[in-house]
Write a protein that holds these residues in place. Structure first.
Motif, PDB file in Angstrom:
ATOM      1  N   ASN A  89      -2.466  11.206  11.516  1.00 25.16           N
ATOM      2  CA  ASN A  89      -1.121  10.936  12.351  1.00 25.16           C
ATOM      3  C   ASN A  89      -0.741   9.717  12.135  1.00 25.16           C
ATOM      4  O   ASN A  89       0.635   9.227  11.892  1.00 25.16           O
ATOM      5  N   ALA A  90      -1.558   8.465  12.069  1.00 25.25           N
ATOM      6  CA  ALA A  90      -1.139   7.427  11.989  1.00 25.25           C
ATOM      7  C   ALA A  90      -1.007   6.808  10.587  1.00 25.25           C
ATOM      8  O   ALA A  90       0.268   5.973  10.325  1.00 25.25           O
ATOM      9  N   ALA A 111       2.814   5.448   8.930  1.00 24.54           N
ATOM     10  CA  ALA A 111       2.843   4.238   8.473  1.00 24.54           C
ATOM     11  C   ALA A 111       3.339   4.229   6.956  1.00 24.54           C
ATOM     12  O   ALA A 111       3.962   3.508   6.435  1.00 24.54           O
ATOM     13  N   ALA A 112       3.271   5.640   6.300  1.00 22.88           N
ATOM     14  CA  ALA A 112       3.722   5.673   5.073  1.00 22.88           C
ATOM     15  C   ALA A 112       4.825   6.079   4.983  1.00 22.88           C
ATOM     16  O   ALA A 112       5.515   6.340   3.579  1.00 22.88           O
ATOM     17  N   ALA A 113       5.874   6.414   5.887  1.00 20.01           N
ATOM     18  CA  ALA A 113       7.332   6.646   5.723  1.00 20.01           C
ATOM     19  C   ALA A 113       7.935   5.839   4.790  1.00 20.01           C
ATOM     20  O   ALA A 113       7.659   4.603   4.902  1.00 20.01           O
ATOM     21  N   LEU A 114       8.602   6.407   4.041  1.00 15.63           N
ATOM     22  CA  LEU A 114       9.433   5.550   2.877  1.00 15.63           C
ATOM     23  C   LEU A 114      10.613   4.909   3.523  1.00 15.63           C
ATOM     24  O   LEU A 114      11.412   5.697   4.186  1.00 15.63           O
ATOM     25  N   VAL A 115      10.850   3.565   3.554  1.00 17.91           N
ATOM     26  CA  VAL A 115      11.970   2.818   3.906  1.00 17.91           C
ATOM     27  C   VAL A 115      12.796   2.414   2.904  1.00 17.91           C
ATOM     28  O   VAL A 115      12.238   1.486   2.064  1.00 17.91           O
ATOM     29  N   VAL A 116      13.971   2.719   2.903  1.00 23.48           N
ATOM     30  CA  VAL A 116      14.794   2.184   1.771  1.00 23.48           C
ATOM     31  C   VAL A 116      16.248   1.343   2.362  1.00 23.48           C
ATOM     32  O   VAL A 116      16.433   1.716   3.560  1.00 23.48           O
ATOM     33  N   ASP A 117      16.636   0.588   1.643  1.00 27.62           N
ATOM     34  CA  ASP A 117      17.646  -0.186   2.099  1.00 27.62           C
ATOM     35  C   ASP A 117      19.080   0.160   2.124  1.00 27.62           C
ATOM     36  O   ASP A 117      20.064  -0.261   2.810  1.00 27.62           O
ATOM     37  N   ARG A 175      -2.135   8.754   1.630  1.00 27.97           N
ATOM     38  CA  ARG A 175      -2.338   8.895   2.917  1.00 27.97           C
ATOM     39  C   ARG A 175      -3.869   8.790   3.250  1.00 27.97           C
ATOM     40  O   ARG A 175      -4.422   9.701   2.855  1.00 27.97           O
ATOM     41  N   GLY A 176      -4.369   7.883   3.981  1.00 30.06           N
ATOM     42  CA  GLY A 176      -5.617   8.111   4.656  1.00 30.06           C
ATOM     43  C   GLY A 176      -6.820   7.889   3.823  1.00 30.06           C
ATOM     44  O   GLY A 176      -7.778   8.349   4.203  1.00 30.06           O
TER      45      GLY A 176
END
Length: 674
Positions: free
Chosen positions: A176-177, A181-187, A248-249
């Motif tokens: 879960n953590a 944490a691995a969610a992809l963030v784009v600008d 992940r993990g």
């Protein structure tokens, strides 16, 4: 704590848990009192000075543990669908507590002696078939739990069970953590080119909720391949998204997987089995390791060949973009291009026809009415476990109340990935209870004011999970041990897979698949093309599934004493030896986030989906060719299979519906493997 809503049966309709009163601090005291109460009830059974009877021993055992049942049903769902730091702490304490409690009952020698005496004399007891089966199942459960082991062996077994329970909880919390944490963030929105306007708006809303105002966030789903890969035009963004998913993990859960596999192998040997897989399958419909291995082996070669043919077609399309070799992050994207070119199907263009509310009420609920005569009334005055969750009362065709269905459809950071069904109140003729069941999905939340539009696969998932819900709602057994979905793992997916067929039945599809703005129906020829296009993707889907299944099998066919040094190396070797390595197709789940087998009860059981699909494909053909009306077919399927739960052998229930043993031909045809 004296004021605790779990300490008494809920006064609400159908004993719906009193969520308005439940607080996080109620769970642990309820577990502690619940386990103590059940042990006291067990002591009352074993201290009974009279000779054991079915009523004073087996039925008394079935009646025990009411408080524990109440709190455990609520907590299991809450900790999965809306967890908090405090709930994670409670779960870490509760998992080993429950393992110890299970052992305290199943290793109670006085209790086992009473059950064993009844079992040895069962032919003379004059029991009806369901009661006889209950006695036999409890006897089997005690033997499989180690009741015949010596004192020192039982002591070691208790240690193994407690450690495995704790490790499984840690594994899930790590997943879960890591997924969050691995969610992809784009600008910028430009990086998400290819996604629909609604999907980009949802990514912006997701970013806002997660504290990335002004940016865009693609949260990960539980599987290796992420759905956005089919639309994202920027290859580098696709690569980043898949890389985040696959990584992940690894550091935290790789060592845990090694440890858990070793402990399970040791436990299996202690209980007289050559491997954990052998221990698990002995009590499933498959029966033997050889039966499962044989089925999987027959599927590998044609599935891989099918996938390689698909890869060759993708490579031709990708070459036009200057890509010399298809990578894993390219597969979904170019599959979509092939579908558009060869089948004139655009998956993104289907979404406007699948608005969540309409799919639910005019699709899923409508199909249940068509096949089983059910109707649904929303009960907004009833409180569920989260504000997103909605409560519906379910009625028979004649208006008789049947139970409650709760739908919790949207993704959130506090919910684990995937989709699942939970049972909050189980049906029981012994207690007079009627069912309260729940479906959890992870549909991205739309931007404010926008409709929630589903993908083709999300529509299928909604029908699938409701199949589990129907299994629980239709339960009609006397004893709680047999109720609803309490059937073998390699049978439980069968009814839910059958329910997927209603998704594309013409009379159902025409009722729900309408454009959310214009009301125009989904063109029939588009459905035909989509169905044909799905045949093209069967190679990929079968290989990714088989890779995960054979990975599970590799971990759990290890003998006691086998040492694994590195989880990633073991995974790579296992897949190569199984013959399912297609470089551009990762397993549906990799070891570090394979929650099914390391924290959700499917260890050595992920094969269940394909095993159940044999029954599913055969039953769908039966529905289509048996000459009965849809309503008559549904009633037979309900009465002889869904309602029976585990009160008789599940394959006997299958034969009571279809009239013969299962046939694998429909599955092979569906998967393109004939």
């Amino acid at each position: 704590m004296t004021e605790n809503p779990f300490f008494a049966a809920s006064p609400l309709v159908y004993e719906l848990p009193p969520y308005a009163e439940i607080r996080e601090e109620h769970y642990l005291p309820a577990y502690e009192r619940g386990t103590a109460e059940q042990l006291a009830e067990i002591a009352a059974i074993t201290d009974d000075g009279t000779a054991p009877t079915f009523e004073n021993t087996v039925v008394a055992l079935e009646r025990s543990g009411e408080l524990l049942r109440r709190v455990d049903a609520v907590f299991r769902n809450q900790s999965s669908s809306d967890t908090t730091e405090l709930l994670d702490e409670v779960e870490a304490k509760v998992s080993p507590l429950l393992a110890t409690h299970h052992d305290a009952i199943h290793l109670d020698q006085k209790l086992f002696a009473r059950i064993e005496a009844l079992h040895g004399n069962r032919a003379a007891l004059g029991l009806d078939p369901e009661s006889l089966r209950l006695l036999e199942r409890w006897y089997t459960a005690f033997v499989r739990s180690g009741a015949r082991l010596g004192e020192s062996e039982q002591a070691r077994l208790r240690e193994l069970n407690a450690e495995l329970a704790a490790l499984g909880t840690t594994f899930q919390q790590n997943v879960n953590a890591a997924t969050r944490a691995a969610a992809l963030v784009v600008d910028s929105a430009e990086e998400l080119a290819g996604l629909s306007e609604g999907a980009i708006a949802a990514a912006a809303e997701n970013a806002r909720v997660l504290g990335h105002e002004g940016r865009y966030v693609l949260s990960l789903k539980s599987t290796s391949t992420q759905p956005e890969l089919a639309q994202l035009a920027d290859r580098s963004v696709r690569e980043r998204l898949l890389a985040a998913s696959l990584a992940r993990g690894v550091e935290d859960n790789g060592p845990l997987a090694i440890r858990m596999a070793a402990l399970r192998a040791e436990r299996a040997a202690l209980l007289g089995h050559p491997s954990h897989a052998a221990y698990v399958v002995a009590d499933e419909t498959a029966g033997t390791v050889e039966a499962v291995s044989g089925l999987l082996a027959r599927l590998v070669e044609p599935a891989v060949a099918n996938a390689r043919r698909e890869a060759a077609e993708l490579a031709k399309v990708a070459a036009a973009d200057g890509i010399e070799e298809i990578a894993a992050h390219d597969w979904a994207y170019y599959s979509e291009k092939v579908r558009q070119a060869s089948y004139q199907v655009d998956a993104a263009a289907l979404r406007p026809y699948f608005e969540l509310e309409r799919v639910l009420k005019d699709g899923v609920f409508f199909a249940a009415g068509l096949a089983y005569g059910l109707s649904f009334t929303e009960r907004p005055e009833l409180t569920a476990h989260h504000p997103d969750a909605r409560v519906f009362e379910v009625f028979e065709q004649d208006g008789t109340p049947l139970g409650l269905f709760i739908g919790d459809f949207h993704a959130r950071a506090s919910k684990r990935g995937g989709a699942w069904m939970d049972e909050l109140v189980g049906q029981s003729g012994l207690t007079g209870r009627r069912p309260v069941v729940l479906n959890n999905l992870n549909v991205p939340r739309p931007a404010p004011g926008e409709p929630a539009l589903l993908s083709w696969d999300e529509v299928r998932t909604m029908f699938h999970e409701f199949g589990h819900a129907l299994h629980g709602l239709f339960s009609d057994v006397r004893y709680p041990l047999f109720a609803g979905t309490a059937v073998p793992r390699d049978f439980v997916e069968f009814p839910s897979q059958v329910n997927e067929m209603w998704m594309v039945r013409p009379e159902v599809l025409a009722n729900y698949a309408r454009h959310h703005e214009t009301g125009e129906p989904l063109p029939a020829e588009l459905v035909e093309r989509m169905t044909a296009a799905e045949g093209f993707g069967q190679g990929f889907r079968t290989v990714e599934y088989l890779a995960a299944t054979l990975l599970d099998w590799a971990w759990h066919t290890l003998p006691e004493g086998h040492r694994v040094a590195d989880a990633e190396e073991f995974e790579a070797r296992a897949l190569a030896e199984a013959g399912v390595v297609v470089p551009a197709i990762p397993p549906r789940y990799r070891t570090p986030y394979f929650q099914h087998i390391f924290s959700s009860g499917y260890s050595a059981g992920y094969y269940a989906y394909i095993w159940s699909e044999v029954l599913d494909a055969d039953t769908v053909r039966w529905f289509e060719t048996n000459g009965r009306s849809v309503r008559d077919s549904g009633e037979l399927f309900r009465r002889e299979l869904l309602a029976r739960g585990f009160s008789r052998d599940p394959l006997e229930s299958f034969r009571a519906v279809v009239g013969r043993a299962p046939d694998t031909a429909p599955l092979l045809e569906r998967r393109g493997l004939a």
